[in-house]
Design a protein around this motif. Structure first.
Motif, PDB file in Angstrom:
ATOM      1  N   PRO A 167       0.825  -1.213   0.000  1.00 20.27           N
ATOM      2  CA  PRO A 167       0.000   0.000   0.000  1.00 20.27           C
ATOM      3  C   PRO A 167       0.859   1.263   0.000  1.00 20.27           C
ATOM      4  O   PRO A 167       1.925   1.303   0.608  1.00 20.27           O
ATOM      5  CB  PRO A 167      -0.798  -0.122   1.303  1.00 20.27           C
ATOM      6  N   THR A 169       0.657   5.718   0.271  1.00 17.63           N
ATOM      7  CA  THR A 169      -0.161   6.895   0.545  1.00 17.63           C
ATOM      8  C   THR A 169      -0.383   7.662  -0.751  1.00 17.63           C
ATOM      9  O   THR A 169       0.306   7.428  -1.758  1.00 17.63           O
ATOM     10  CB  THR A 169       0.534   7.801   1.573  1.00 17.63           C
ATOM     11  N   HIS A 365      -5.772  -7.673  -3.252  1.00 19.93           N
ATOM     12  CA  HIS A 365      -6.865  -6.743  -2.968  1.00 19.93           C
ATOM     13  C   HIS A 365      -6.236  -5.353  -2.869  1.00 19.93           C
ATOM     14  O   HIS A 365      -5.686  -4.976  -1.833  1.00 19.93           O
ATOM     15  CB  HIS A 365      -7.578  -7.127  -1.675  1.00 19.93           C
ATOM     16  N   LEU A 366      -6.316  -4.626  -3.967  1.00 20.84           N
ATOM     17  CA  LEU A 366      -5.621  -3.349  -4.057  1.00 20.84           C
ATOM     18  C   LEU A 366      -6.511  -2.210  -3.584  1.00 20.84           C
ATOM     19  O   LEU A 366      -7.743  -2.269  -3.672  1.00 20.84           O
ATOM     20  CB  LEU A 366      -5.191  -3.089  -5.502  1.00 20.84           C
ATOM     21  N   SER A 367      -5.869  -1.159  -3.119  1.00 20.06           N
ATOM     22  CA  SER A 367      -6.605   0.037  -2.710  1.00 20.06           C
ATOM     23  C   SER A 367      -7.118   0.766  -3.951  1.00 20.06           C
ATOM     24  O   SER A 367      -6.658   0.526  -5.079  1.00 20.06           O
ATOM     25  CB  SER A 367      -5.691   0.964  -1.911  1.00 20.06           C
ATOM     26  N   ILE A 368      -8.079   1.654  -3.732  1.00 20.19           N
ATOM     27  CA  ILE A 368      -8.625   2.450  -4.842  1.00 20.19           C
ATOM     28  C   ILE A 368      -7.504   3.265  -5.485  1.00 20.19           C
ATOM     29  O   ILE A 368      -7.434   3.384  -6.711  1.00 20.19           O
ATOM     30  CB  ILE A 368      -9.742   3.380  -4.338  1.00 20.19           C
ATOM     31  N   GLY A 369      -6.609   3.813  -4.661  1.00 25.84           N
ATOM     32  CA  GLY A 369      -5.506   4.606  -5.200  1.00 25.84           C
ATOM     33  C   GLY A 369      -4.610   3.796  -6.117  1.00 25.84           C
ATOM     34  O   GLY A 369      -4.182   4.277  -7.173  1.00 25.84           O
ATOM     35  N   GLN A 370      -4.301   2.561  -5.741  1.00 25.36           N
ATOM     36  CA  GLN A 370      -3.457   1.707  -6.583  1.00 25.36           C
ATOM     37  C   GLN A 370      -4.157   1.348  -7.880  1.00 25.36           C
ATOM     38  O   GLN A 370      -3.535   1.301  -8.953  1.00 25.36           O
ATOM     39  CB  GLN A 370      -3.070   0.448  -5.805  1.00 25.36           C
ATOM     40  N   GLN A 371      -5.467   1.074  -7.801  1.00 22.17           N
ATOM     41  CA  GLN A 371      -6.206   0.748  -9.019  1.00 22.17           C
ATOM     42  C   GLN A 371      -6.272   1.948  -9.963  1.00 22.17           C
ATOM     43  O   GLN A 371      -6.145   1.794 -11.186  1.00 22.17           O
ATOM     44  CB  GLN A 371      -7.612   0.270  -8.648  1.00 22.17           C
TER      45      GLN A 371
END
Length: 466
Positions: A167, A169, A365-371
């Motif tokens: 993850p 920031t 399971h990626l964060s919205i930011g990574q996607q």
């Protein structure tokens, strides 16, 4: 002779499939060696047919079948063939950075006269980005609905390696977009950083006087053309690479790993159909395009794109058909070649679908930011690769490498890429033809008096695009 070989391959394959299914269900008691020999005989006839056709696509299919068979019958041997797939992937990866640099610099600095065309250039680029972004989001939604990648069960070692996607920031995500050392970005496979450097370099090149800009632009053109040829050379090794990759994957994960590919293929074609019906058709209706006459006009180029899986091959016929349809020559000559760099709708849809297939296969399971960062990487890095063999797959490989995703699902993607390339190319050609008419309508210049371009004019436009 070709027809006989094809008939023999079809008959033998049918018998082999029937024998395998009946023996597996214990309906027909057969020694395990008999279905295996029938499958090998079918592969032999298909290889003989591929030899008579001298088709790279046919040989890739042979490599897929032979690899799956070896992985199923002799997994202990097959897992040692990962070397072939790994070498092929390394050759693919080495193409990405210089290719992106060349095509982006040429695409931006080579079109520095866009500001001279005023409204046409601005409207075209706005339309291209809007529609290709919608296509990419449809691909993203489709793979999350079908969950095709979840059927791929990676071994523990591959799953552990994929957890390198840690993850970040929001500040880190934004900072990581910009390169601190271009050599380091290339070495680490940071595609988005390479793209940002290339875009800034091209913008700076536009500001340089023509006498000093021309040598660097010529170098970028030569580099991109050379990388196109480099890609073609690497693709000659594709059947061997597919054979090794599929043999290793099936030997390591089992033959059931091929089933999610059928689901992925169906997902893509359903998504492409949805894009045509729910995006391109409403746009055409809004622009008051006569649908029946338009379909008759562009049926030839779209069919050619599907058959050849090459958008470049359709350019001359698309230009001719659109002019006959009533689009002014100057609009066709600008919008269509530019669209082949900025408006590859089918490729955009495929890229998001394929990348998140790999993510699902890795169990991440990626964060919205990574996607969002993944989609942004695809959106920017895909520009200008329309003329590259397997260009969309190269972009997916580059993005997957940037995010440290596992290699096994990429092997699977390459195995069926030809079948996916046909559909995405046809939709990209269709999208660009729609764009030409929409922009002409937007400019108030449709319909225009139909004219027939000369062979010299078609050649000049095609060479300018190249």
């Amino acid at each position: 002779m070709k027809n006989r070989l094809l008939a023999a391959a079809v008959v033998t394959a049918t018998i082999a499939i029937a024998a395998t299914l009946l023996a597996g269900a214990q309906i027909l008691p057969l020694p395990g060696l008999v279905p295996a020999l029938l499958r090998c005989l079918a592969i032999f006839f298909i290889a003989a047919y591929a030899t008579s056709r001298r088709s790279l696509t046919a040989w890739i299919f042979v490599g897929l079948l032979a690899g799956a068979e070896l992985g199923h019958d002799a997994p202990a041997v097959a897992v040692n063939l990962q070397l072939l797939g790994t070498i092929f992937l390394r050759l693919i990866k080495v193409i990405i950075a210089p290719l992106l640099f060349g095509v982006l610099v040429v695409g931006i600095a080579g079109h520095s006269d866009l500001k001279k065309v005023g409204r046409l250039g601005i409207k075209s680029l706005v339309y291209f980005e809007l529609v290709s972004t919608i296509a990419m989001l449809i691909g993203y939604a489709a793979i999350h609905i079908s969950r095709a990648g979840e059927g791929v069960h990676l071994p523990p070692t591959a799953a552990a390696q994929s957890l390198n996607v840690s993850p970040h920031t929001a500040a880190q995500l934004i900072t990581d977009i910009f390169p601190e050392n271009i050599a380091k970005s290339v070495a680490e496979g940071q595609v988005l950083q390479v793209v940002v450097f290339s875009v800034l370099f091209a913008m700076a090149l536009i500001l340089v006087p023509d006498s000093k800009r021309r040598p660097l632009l010529t170098f970028a053109e030569s580099l991109s053309e050379t990388m196109f040829k480099f890609t073609n050379l690497v693709m000659y090794a594709a059947p061997l690479g597919v054979f090794g990759a599929v043999a290793y994957t099936v030997g390591h994960l089992g033959v059931g790993v091929l089933l999610p590919l059928l689901k992925l293929l169906a997902t893509m074609y359903v998504a492409l159909t949805f894009f045509i019906v729910c995006v391109l058709l409403p746009i055409a209706l809004w622009a008051r395009i006569p649908i029946k006459r338009f379909v008759n006009a562009i049926a030839g180029p779209v069919t050619l794109g599907f058959a050849t899986a090459s958008s470049e091959a359709t350019l001359p016929s698309a230009i001719e058909q659109l002019e006959s349809f009533g689009v002014p020559r100057e609009i066709v000559a600008f919008v269509l070649p530019t669209g082949y760099s900025f408006n590859m709708d089918g490729a955009s849809l495929y890229q998001s679908l394929a990348l998140f297939f790999v993510v699902q296969a890795a169990g991440l399971h990626l964060s919205i930011g990574q996607q969002v960062l993944m989609i942004l990487t695809l959106m920017i890095s895909s520009k200008g690769t329309a003329g590259v063999a397997r260009g969309s797959l190269l972009i997916v490989f580059g993005a997957a490498t940037s995010f440290h995703l596992p290699m096994e699902p990429l092997f699977l993607l390459f195995a069926i890429d030809q079948l996916m390339d046909m559909g995405r190319t046809a939709v990209s050609v269709l999208g660009n033809c729609v764009a030409c008419v929409v922009i002409a309508q937007w400019e108030g210049e449709f319909p225009a008096k139909a004219t027939t371009p000369t062979a010299g004019e078609l050649h000049e436009v095609f060479e300018t695009k190249k």
